[in-house]
Structures are given as structure tokens and as C-alpha cells.
Design an enzyme around this catalytic site. Structure first.
Site, PDB file in Angstrom:
ATOM      1  N   GLY A 236      40.175  40.556 -35.827  1.00  0.00           N
ATOM      2  CA  GLY A 236      40.212  40.974 -37.231  1.00  0.00           C
ATOM      3  C   GLY A 236      39.439  40.011 -38.119  1.00  0.00           C
ATOM      4  O   GLY A 236      38.737  40.422 -39.046  1.00  0.00           O
ATOM      5  N   GLU A 355      43.817  37.974 -44.019  1.00  0.00           N
ATOM      6  CA  GLU A 355      43.726  37.806 -42.548  1.00  0.00           C
ATOM      7  C   GLU A 355      43.716  36.312 -42.179  1.00  0.00           C
ATOM      8  O   GLU A 355      42.973  35.872 -41.295  1.00  0.00           O
ATOM      9  CB  GLU A 355      42.536  38.572 -41.977  1.00  0.00           C
ATOM     10  CG  GLU A 355      42.744  40.062 -42.112  1.00  0.00           C
ATOM     11  CD  GLU A 355      42.327  40.896 -40.930  1.00  0.00           C
ATOM     12  OE1 GLU A 355      42.117  40.360 -39.828  1.00  0.00           O
ATOM     13  OE2 GLU A 355      42.254  42.122 -41.102  1.00  0.00           O
TER      14      GLU A 355
HETATM   15  N1  CAA Z   1      45.909  34.425 -29.016  1.00  0.00           N
HETATM   16  C1  CAA Z   1      46.971  34.509 -28.164  1.00  0.00           C
HETATM   17  N2  CAA Z   1      48.093  33.748 -28.321  1.00  0.00           N
HETATM   18  C2  CAA Z   1      48.126  32.898 -29.363  1.00  0.00           C
HETATM   19  C3  CAA Z   1      47.065  32.777 -30.276  1.00  0.00           C
HETATM   20  C4  CAA Z   1      45.911  33.582 -30.061  1.00  0.00           C
HETATM   21  N3  CAA Z   1      44.867  33.521 -30.892  1.00  0.00           N
HETATM   22  N4  CAA Z   1      47.404  31.859 -31.217  1.00  0.00           N
HETATM   23  C5  CAA Z   1      48.627  31.402 -30.894  1.00  0.00           C
HETATM   24  N5  CAA Z   1      49.063  32.042 -29.784  1.00  0.00           N
HETATM   25  C6  CAA Z   1      50.318  31.818 -29.081  1.00  0.00           C
HETATM   26  C7  CAA Z   1      50.441  30.351 -28.679  1.00  0.00           C
HETATM   27  O1  CAA Z   1      49.824  30.118 -27.447  1.00  0.00           O
HETATM   28  C8  CAA Z   1      51.930  30.175 -28.612  1.00  0.00           C
HETATM   29  O2  CAA Z   1      52.440  30.691 -27.408  1.00  0.00           O
HETATM   30  P1  CAA Z   1      53.194  29.696 -26.351  1.00  0.00           P
HETATM   31  O3  CAA Z   1      54.369  29.166 -27.115  1.00  0.00           O
HETATM   32  O4  CAA Z   1      53.574  30.585 -25.223  1.00  0.00           O
HETATM   33  O5  CAA Z   1      52.207  28.646 -26.019  1.00  0.00           O
HETATM   34  C9  CAA Z   1      52.458  31.072 -29.716  1.00  0.00           C
HETATM   35  O6  CAA Z   1      51.429  32.044 -29.964  1.00  0.00           O
HETATM   36  C10 CAA Z   1      52.756  30.330 -30.984  1.00  0.00           C
HETATM   37  O7  CAA Z   1      51.565  29.706 -31.416  1.00  0.00           O
HETATM   38  P2  CAA Z   1      51.547  28.538 -32.493  1.00  0.00           P
HETATM   39  O8  CAA Z   1      52.519  27.474 -32.053  1.00  0.00           O
HETATM   40  O9  CAA Z   1      50.129  28.139 -32.726  1.00  0.00           O
HETATM   41  O10 CAA Z   1      52.155  29.272 -33.790  1.00  0.00           O
HETATM   42  P3  CAA Z   1      52.430  28.749 -35.254  1.00  0.00           P
HETATM   43  O11 CAA Z   1      53.724  29.273 -35.706  1.00  0.00           O
HETATM   44  O12 CAA Z   1      52.188  27.279 -35.329  1.00  0.00           O
HETATM   45  O13 CAA Z   1      51.325  29.544 -36.140  1.00  0.00           O
HETATM   46  C11 CAA Z   1      49.270  29.978 -37.292  1.00  0.00           C
HETATM   47  C12 CAA Z   1      50.004  29.419 -36.041  1.00  0.00           C
HETATM   48  C13 CAA Z   1      47.811  29.889 -36.861  1.00  0.00           C
HETATM   49  C14 CAA Z   1      49.471  29.138 -38.526  1.00  0.00           C
HETATM   50  C15 CAA Z   1      49.699  31.442 -37.564  1.00  0.00           C
HETATM   51  O14 CAA Z   1      50.987  31.515 -38.139  1.00  0.00           O
HETATM   52  C16 CAA Z   1      48.722  32.187 -38.456  1.00  0.00           C
HETATM   53  O15 CAA Z   1      47.667  32.635 -38.000  1.00  0.00           O
HETATM   54  N6  CAA Z   1      49.066  32.382 -39.743  1.00  0.00           N
HETATM   55  C17 CAA Z   1      48.281  33.248 -40.633  1.00  0.00           C
HETATM   56  C18 CAA Z   1      48.774  34.670 -40.525  1.00  0.00           C
HETATM   57  C19 CAA Z   1      47.738  35.670 -40.952  1.00  0.00           C
HETATM   58  O16 CAA Z   1      46.559  35.553 -40.642  1.00  0.00           O
HETATM   59  N7  CAA Z   1      48.162  36.711 -41.623  1.00  0.00           N
HETATM   60  C20 CAA Z   1      47.300  37.790 -42.044  1.00  0.00           C
HETATM   61  C21 CAA Z   1      47.999  39.088 -41.913  1.00  0.00           C
HETATM   62  S1  CAA Z   1      46.981  40.538 -42.049  1.00  0.00           S
HETATM   63  C22 CAA Z   1      46.376  40.634 -43.628  1.00  0.00           C
HETATM   64  O17 CAA Z   1      46.095  39.662 -44.230  1.00  0.00           O
HETATM   65  C23 CAA Z   1      46.119  41.915 -44.364  1.00  0.00           C
HETATM   66  C24 CAA Z   1      46.049  43.153 -43.640  1.00  0.00           C
HETATM   67  O18 CAA Z   1      46.407  44.233 -44.149  1.00  0.00           O
HETATM   68  C25 CAA Z   1      45.457  43.204 -42.321  1.00  0.00           C
END
Ligand code: CAA
Length: 372
Positions: A236, A355
Site C-alpha cells: 500500500g 498509510e
Molecule cells: N510484514 C510481515 N510481518 C510484519 C511486518 C511486515 N511488514 N512488520 C511487522 N511484522 C510482524 C513482526 O515480524 C512481528 O511478528 P513476530 O512477533 O512474530 O516477530 C509482528 O508483526 C509485530 O511487529 P512489530 O513488533 O514491529 O510491531 P509494532 O507494534 O512495534 O508496530 C509499526 C510496528 C511499524 C509501528 C506499526 O504499528 C505501523 O506500521 N503503524 C502504522 C499503521 C499504519 O500504517 N496505519 C495506516 C492504516 S491505513 C490508512 O491510513 C488509510 C486507509 O484507508 C488505507
């Protein structure tokens, strides 16, 4: 390391999309249903979906070129199609059962159905894992309760990929994905939010009140939801980066034409104008390379989290910087709300935020660097 150049095939596709966007897209102030219909007629709402599921079987890079070109003309249409495709249709393609694929993919790829993605909540924006929408096990399925925010195409979409927790004490391992259909009892959309940009795309709340979801509509296993959400957002974010490219190109095109017309006579040759124009054009080309390379990494099947976040961060910052500098170059009339550069400016700001804000992209990039 994936190196990158556009093949003749991709260059031709880009030209085709540019022609389509220039000739067919309208620029009204309403939800761009006609634009979506015209795109659907050409098969563009299912570009990267395999032919067996009703799509065009194109690669991800081709889809990215499409998002860039339509966003150059109407970035509201750009974000609607980007969300529909990469986080609204890919969920079923990547994680769906055969039954879910055959139920949803042909309609989504053909444009009869519009897809949406519901992760964000009031207390879970950047910290997506803190979501509090619950999915309680009941006879035959789940009962969902909660409220999602900032849902692109809320009130318009037909299919929603929604994330809820089956057990908050399990943290991310409790988060589970569900496929919801418009019209399910207990599923309602709020009023469209008033936004500073991307005004043709509707953004609403999505409420779930004692909403029954059959077990057959769970996507993946219980507890897989967070990884599903994150992996979908990788793709995305490349789409939003492409939207940034389209916006930046539109700003540069406008300013170049304006300066060529000589409406700033006497200033045209000033170094300050030349330097600004050169910086903007150079930034855009650099952003383009990052975005196309991220798409190529995704097409290779490798994890593309770092490349996607770099592309999103750089291209959307470039879009914002371009809009700002082009407004400076083109003068006072750009402050008028209906001026094209004013629209590019307001739309570009949104791309830095959604996103995953660009601060979140920095977190992802740094974590990927430290992980390897
Ligand atoms: N692919 C696969 N798995 C992933 C991954 C990826 N890219 N990123 C993380 N994971 C997995 C990790 O491996 C982990 O798994 P394990 O415990 O088994 O190792 C698990 O997910 C947790 O990962 P994190 O510890 O990194 O998670 P976190 O809580 O620290 O969060 C973050 C990380 C990057 C801050 C995340 O919360 C994030 O991306 N936040 C932003 C959310 C976002 O983008 N929201 C937008 C929503 S959509 C929108 O805006 C509008 C719409 O209409 C579309």
C-alpha cells in the site's frame, strides 16, 4: 540488490495510462464514480490481479505506473484505486481461501465491488497493535464491536478488510482479520470527514455494533491479522508513494508551463527561479527511482518493507516540497483555494500522513536496518 530501469513494455504502459488519465478523468468536486467506472471498463481496477480471478495479470510495477499517472490528474481517484487494490483486494488474493477468492476477487478486479481497509482507531493510529475492536467467538462465527476511523471510501465501499482482537491479553498475536460486506446488520459508516485535501475521496468512521461475521469470513488464522495488515501496508505504501510522484509531476508541469509562458517576465532567468525548478525536477527523478525500485522488489517476491517505506517517505516529502516551492514560484494566485497548485499542496500533505505517517516510515526503515 535490485537495479532498476523501465522496460519498453512498462514505458508503453505508462504512456497508455497517461493518455487515459488526460482524456478520460474528470476533475469535479464529487465522489469520482465516473472516473472509477471508466477505469473499470479498461480493466484498471484489477491490474495486478491474476487473470484467473478476473484481473489483468499485470505486475505490481505496472499498477504503480497507473497510480502515478492518474494521481497526476486526480489524486483523489488515485487514492481510492490505490486503497481498493493494494489493501482492499490483495487481502483476499494473498490470504483468502479459494471460497473467499471466488466470492470477492472477480467483482473487485472488475470494479463491480469497491474495496476498503479498516485498521485505524481513535487509540490506535500509529500504534496499530493497540486496537480495541473486539471479535468474540459465537456460534458459527464472531461478534464484532468497535469503531474504526479514517476509512478511505467509507460509505462507498462494498467489502472491508477489518482488524479486531480475539483476545487483547495476547497483544499482536490476538489480532485477526475479517472480511465484512456492506449491508451486514450492525455495520455502519459515519458522515464523510471534512478534510484539507483529497476531497473527492470519502473518509468516514466505520462502526461495528454486535455485528455477526460468519467464520467463513475470517481471513487467515486467528492471530495472523497484524502480520497480514503490515505486509499489505508494505504494498500500500508504494501506491501512496506513486501518488506522491503524480502530484509532484503535476506541480512541476504546471510551474514549467507557467514560467515558459513568461507570466513572471523579468524573473524567469533569475537564479532563484532556476535553482528552485532544478531542485524540484531532480528530487522528483530521485523519488521516481526509489518508487519504481520498491515496486520491482515487491515483484521479485522479496520482503519490501524497507524499500516501500523509503519510497513512501521520500516521494511524499518530495510531493510536499514540490507543491510548496511551485507555489512560491507561481505567485499570489496560488493561494486561491481553486488554484491547481493549491490542490496539489493540500493533497500532498495527506500523502505524508496516511498509510503510516512519515515518522512511522522512518521507524520501519531503521528497524529493518537493525534487523539485518
Ligand atoms: N510484514 C510481515 N510481518 C510484519 C511486518 C511486515 N511488514 N512488520 C511487522 N511484522 C510482524 C513482526 O515480524 C512481528 O511478528 P513476530 O512477533 O512474530 O516477530 C509482528 O508483526 C509485530 O511487529 P512489530 O513488533 O514491529 O510491531 P509494532 O507494534 O512495534 O508496530 C509499526 C510496528 C511499524 C509501528 C506499526 O504499528 C505501523 O506500521 N503503524 C502504522 C499503521 C499504519 O500504517 N496505519 C495506516 C492504516 S491505513 C490508512 O491510513 C488509510 C486507509 O484507508 C488505507
Amino acid at each position: 540488490m535490485i537495479m532498476f530501469t523501465l522496460s519498453e513494455y512498462h514505458l508503453n504502459k505508462k504512456e497508455e495510462f497517461r493518455e487515459f488519465a488526460g482524456k478520460e478523468l474528470d476533475l469535479g468536486d464529487h465522489f469520482p464514480r465516473e472516473n472509477l467506472q471508466k477505469a473499470a471498463q479498461k480493466g484498471y481496477l484489477g491490474l495486478p490481479i491474476p487473470k484467473e480471478w478476473g484481473g489483468q495479470g499485470e505486475d505490481f510495477l505496472t499498477y504503480i505506473l497507473f497510480i502515478e499517472e492518474i494521481s497526476r490528474v486526480c489524486s483523489s481517484t488515485g487514492v481510492i484505486i490505490a486503497v481498493h487494490t493494494s489493501v482492499g483486494t490483495f487481502p483476499m488474493l494473498y490470504y483468502g481461501t479459494d471460497q473467499q477468492k471466488s466470492r470477492y476477487l472477480p467483482g473487485l478486479a472488475g470494479g463491480e465491488l469497491l474495496g476498503a481497509f479498516a485498521l485505524t482507531e481513535a487509540g490506535a493510529g500509529s500504534d496499530a497493535a493497540a486496537l480495541s475492536t473486539t471479535a468474540t467467538t459465537v456460534d458459527g462465527g464472531y461478534c464484532l464491536n468497535g469503531c474504526k476511523l479514517f476509512i478511505t471510501s467509507g460509505g462507498e465501499a462494498d467489502i472491508f478488510t477489518v482488524f479486531a482482537t480475539v483476545d487483547r491479553s495476547r497483544g499482536v498475536k490476538g489480532i485477526t482479520a475479517f472480511l465484512l460486506e456492506k449491508g451486514m446488520p450492525g455495520l455502519t459508516s459515519g458522515h464523510p470527514e471534512k478534510k484539507m485535501g483529497l476531497n473527492r475521496s470519502k473518509t468516514t468512521e466505520l462502526r461495528m455494533e454486535d455485528l455477526f461475521v460468519p467464520a467463513a469470513n475470517r481471513l487467515g488464522k486467528e492471530g495472523d491479522g497484524f502480520q497480514i495488515a503490515m505486509s499489505l501496508l508494505d504494498g500500500g505504501r508504494i501506491g501512496i508513494a506513486a501518488q506522491g510522484l503524480g502530484l509532484a509531476q503535476a506541480g512541476l508541469d504546471f510551474s514549467t508551463a507557467y514560467l515558459k509562458e513568461g507570466e513572471v517576465s523579468g524573473r524567469k532567468t533569475e537564479q532563484s527561479v532556476s535553482f528552485a525548478l532544478a531542485d524540484v525536477a531532480t528530487g522528483l527523478e530521485a523519488a521516481r527511482l526509489l518508487v519504481y525500485r520498491a515496486a520491482a522488489v515487491k515483484d521479485s517476491g522479496m520482503r519490501c518493507s524497507k524499500e516501500a517505506s523509503m519510497a513512501k517517505l521520500f516521494a511524499t516529502d518530495t510531493a510536499m516540497a514540490t507543491a510548496t516551492r511551485c507555489m512560491d514560484l507561481c505567485g499570489l494566485s496560488t493561494a486561491l483555494i481553486d488554484h491547481p497548485l493549491n490542490r496539489f499542496f493540500c493533497d500532498a500533505k495527506a500523502t505524508q500522513i496516511y498509510e503510516g505517517s512519515n515518522q512511522i516510515q522512518r521507524i520501519v526503515i531503521a528497524r529493518e536496518l537493525l534487523r539485518s
